[in-house]
Design a protein around this motif. Structure first.
Motif, mmCIF file in Angstrom:
data_model
loop_
_atom_site.group_PDB
_atom_site.id
_atom_site.type_symbol
_atom_site.label_atom_id
_atom_site.label_comp_id
_atom_site.label_asym_id
_atom_site.label_seq_id
_atom_site.Cartn_x
_atom_site.Cartn_y
_atom_site.Cartn_z
ATOM 1 N N PRO A 69 3.411 3.750 4.289
ATOM 2 C CA PRO A 69 2.021 4.182 4.488
ATOM 3 C C PRO A 69 1.019 3.141 3.990
ATOM 4 O O PRO A 69 1.125 2.650 2.872
ATOM 5 C CB PRO A 69 1.930 5.475 3.661
ATOM 6 C CG PRO A 69 3.086 5.418 2.701
ATOM 7 C CD PRO A 69 4.155 4.652 3.393
ATOM 8 N N GLY A 70 0.080 2.796 4.867
ATOM 9 C CA GLY A 70 -0.939 1.812 4.518
ATOM 10 C C GLY A 70 -0.467 0.384 4.650
ATOM 11 O O GLY A 70 -1.270 -0.544 4.487
ATOM 12 N N GLY A 71 0.826 0.199 4.961
ATOM 13 C CA GLY A 71 1.375 -1.154 4.995
ATOM 14 C C GLY A 71 1.764 -1.633 6.374
ATOM 15 O O GLY A 71 2.410 -2.671 6.512
ATOM 16 N N THR A 72 1.397 -0.882 7.420
ATOM 17 C CA THR A 72 1.699 -1.306 8.797
ATOM 18 C C THR A 72 0.402 -1.612 9.531
ATOM 19 O O THR A 72 -0.699 -1.386 9.023
ATOM 20 C CB THR A 72 2.449 -0.198 9.559
ATOM 21 O OG1 THR A 72 1.532 0.888 9.820
ATOM 22 C CG2 THR A 72 3.625 0.331 8.769
ATOM 23 N N ALA A 73 0.565 -2.109 10.752
ATOM 24 C CA ALA A 73 -0.621 -2.366 11.582
ATOM 25 C C ALA A 73 -1.187 -1.068 12.159
ATOM 26 O O ALA A 73 -2.266 -1.068 12.736
ATOM 27 C CB ALA A 73 -0.254 -3.325 12.723
ATOM 28 N N PHE A 74 -0.443 0.045 11.959
ATOM 29 C CA PHE A 74 -0.873 1.324 12.534
ATOM 30 C C PHE A 74 -1.761 2.072 11.546
ATOM 31 O O PHE A 74 -1.443 3.168 11.089
ATOM 32 C CB PHE A 74 0.342 2.186 12.890
ATOM 33 C CG PHE A 74 1.391 1.470 13.699
ATOM 34 C CD1 PHE A 74 1.037 0.517 14.636
ATOM 35 C CD2 PHE A 74 2.740 1.747 13.522
ATOM 36 C CE1 PHE A 74 1.998 -0.155 15.384
ATOM 37 C CE2 PHE A 74 3.703 1.099 14.261
ATOM 38 C CZ PHE A 74 3.331 0.134 15.199
ATOM 39 N N GLN A 114 -3.520 5.139 3.773
ATOM 40 C CA GLN A 114 -3.169 5.431 5.170
ATOM 41 C C GLN A 114 -4.055 6.537 5.737
ATOM 42 O O GLN A 114 -4.305 7.547 5.076
ATOM 43 C CB GLN A 114 -1.714 5.871 5.274
ATOM 44 C CG GLN A 114 -1.255 6.193 6.692
ATOM 45 C CD GLN A 114 -1.245 4.972 7.602
ATOM 46 O OE1 GLN A 114 -0.724 3.926 7.238
ATOM 47 N NE2 GLN A 114 -1.812 5.110 8.792
ATOM 48 N N ILE A 115 -4.489 6.351 6.977
ATOM 49 C CA ILE A 115 -5.296 7.353 7.686
ATOM 50 C C ILE A 115 -4.571 7.721 8.969
ATOM 51 O O ILE A 115 -4.161 6.840 9.742
ATOM 52 C CB ILE A 115 -6.707 6.818 8.016
ATOM 53 C CG1 ILE A 115 -7.418 6.368 6.731
ATOM 54 C CG2 ILE A 115 -7.535 7.885 8.733
ATOM 55 C CD1 ILE A 115 -8.597 5.460 6.988
#
Length: 476
Positions: free
Chosen positions: A168-173, A271-272
């Motif tokens: 969470p918060g660590g991807t391009a998504f 993360q959102i």
């Protein structure tokens, strides 16, 4: 003996494990904790009111039998239900309910102080007395990835969601925006992401909130001069999941607040996850600066599930609930309800309920009677897929052959009959009917309908075929 209640519950679990699915056991029984045993009354602690209601609805008969077996005819079961948040540092606040007093709990959501260092911040979700941030995530245990059937309709969104859950918060998504029509599983997928994150990262604060709840909380904050507290509370969330974000459209002040919360979370690596019934480009009344941020990450759409996926969804739900239905009934439901998973599952529940209440066996005739009544007239128009299946079953032909280019007489005749009933019983265009029948054009469909009309006037056996098929296709 101080831990006698634990031994009794362990004995209960050993029996329960033999009577439910492995997934059902892990989801609904492993989280339960035995609290005490007093005068043949076993008290068990469950995580939430939703959890308690699910047990009462799906497993109460099993629990009663087991309690009677372990404690005798006088044995009783009481639930100790953890409310949203802890009333003290030492033990969770609980409410006890006997099994005979269902629906006795009301779970208020009122604003209370939350200690953050020396500053007091209003938490709009939990109950008075909370000493630290321990927000109930508003996640439903059954909305997990394990219970989400994967198909072509949701593969991209599901894969992206699982990637987010692992990091969470660590991807391009980030943000991950999941969009699609009503009843296609947006809420399920969004909550599945939250549940997976909670399982993997115990220290992360995950919050699922419907946009309308967010709006009402903001309005209350404005009225009570608590806007800063409201903003600070949301900025402390590690994973924020906003459902139906399209409802923020036209609400300028709420959008402005959400814009600042969004920026803070994104900049701090939080993360959102958002859901919407439409893509960002189609959201009217939404500020451009918000729309541009929605596009920073990934927008993944959910499409209408295919026939195979719809059958898999029904079978998954039946397996989870311990239900068995005839194969032709399952196929009928899947063929008849094509656009909405929620209505598909609703039809299954209605069918089971009607069968149980009226003590009728679940048959294809009963399914035909019930669908039109309980699923908002979804099945008044049968689908082309279902017509093709019935025709192929009647003539004992594989459906792939019907859709092929073969010119064998028996296949051509079956294909023409399927086109005839599709034109008669659906609102589909001739071009759409032709596309379903092996990529034929509208002229071929018209020719097929004329041929069938001519044959039924001159061929007695052919007319019997049509009468038989119409009875099978008709919805009572």
């Amino acid at each position: 003996m101080s831990n006698k209640h634990e031994k009794v519950w362990d004995d209960c679990l050993s029996v329960i494990k033999d009577n439910v699915t492995l997934q059902g056991f892990k989801t609904w029984f492993e989280p339960i904790k035995p609290v005490k045993l007093d005068n043949n009354v076993l008290t068990i602690q469950v995580p939430s009111q939703f959890f308690y209601e699910w047990l009462e609805e799906h497993y109460i008969h099993l629990l009663k039998k087991i309690i009677r077996k372990e404690l005798g005819d006088e044995g009783r079961l009481e639930y100790s239900i953890i409310m949203e948040g802890n009333y003290s540092d030492s033990s969770p606040y609980t409410v006890k309910i006997p099994t005979s007093n269902r629906r006795a709990i009301k779970n208020p959501a009122v604003q209370v102080p939350v200690n953050v260092g020396s500053k007091q911040i209003k938490n709009p979700f939990v109950i008075p007395g909370l000493k630290k941030i321990n927000v109930d995530s508003n996640l439903k245990p059954n909305y997990s990835f394990e219970n989400l059937v994967e198909g072509d309709c949701n593969r991209l969104a599901r894969s992206a969601g699982f990637a987010v859950a692992k990091n969470p918060g660590g991807t391009a998504f980030n943000p991950l925006l999941i969009y699609g029509s009503v009843g296609l599983g947006k809420t399920h997928l969004a909550q599945a992401i939250g549940i997976e994150i909670k399982n993997r990262f115990e220290n992360k604060t995950v919050l699922y909130v419907e946009s309308e709840k967010f709006i009402h909380q903001f309005i209350d904050a404005v009225k009570n001069n608590n806007v800063n507290d409201f903003s600070h509370f949301y900025q402390m969330i590690d994973v924020l999941i906003i459902d139906d974000v399209q409802f923020l459209a036209g609400k300028e002040k709420t959008q402005d607040m959400f814009f600042h919360i969004f920026n803070h979370l994104h900049q701090t690596g939080k993360q959102i996850v958002l859901t919407s019934d439409k893509a960002p480009v189609e959201m009217l009344g939404m500020e451009q600066r918000l729309l541009s941020r929605f596009k920073w990450g990934l927008s993944a759409d959910l499409q209408t599930p295919s026939l195979e996926t719809r059958i898999a969804i029904l079978e998954k739900k039946m397996y989870a609930d311990g239900i068995e239905l005839p194969k032709d009934v399952v196929e009928y439901l899947a063929y008849s309800i094509t656009t909405n998973i929620r209505e598909l599952e609703g039809a299954l529940i209605s069918l089971i309920a009607h069968s149980s209440l009226n003590r009728k066996a679940v048959t294809l005739d009963l399914a035909k009677q019930m669908i039109d009544k309980f699923v908002k007239n979804t099945a008044r128009e049968v689908s082309i897929d279902y017509i093709q299946k019935v025709v192929c079953d009647y003539f004992d032909l594989p459906i792939e052959l019907l859709k092929s280019k073969t010119r064998k007489r028996e296949v051509v005749q079956a294909r023409q009959i399927a086109m005839f009933f599709a034109k008669k019983m659906t609102k589909s265009s001739l071009a759409n009917i032709g596309m379903h029948c092996g990529g034929k054009d509208h002229a071929t469909v018209l020719h097929a309908c004329r041929t069938v009309n001519n044959l039924q006037e001159t061929d007695k056996q052919f007319r019997k075929y049509l009468d038989d098929l119409e009875k099978k296709l008709s919805i009572q």
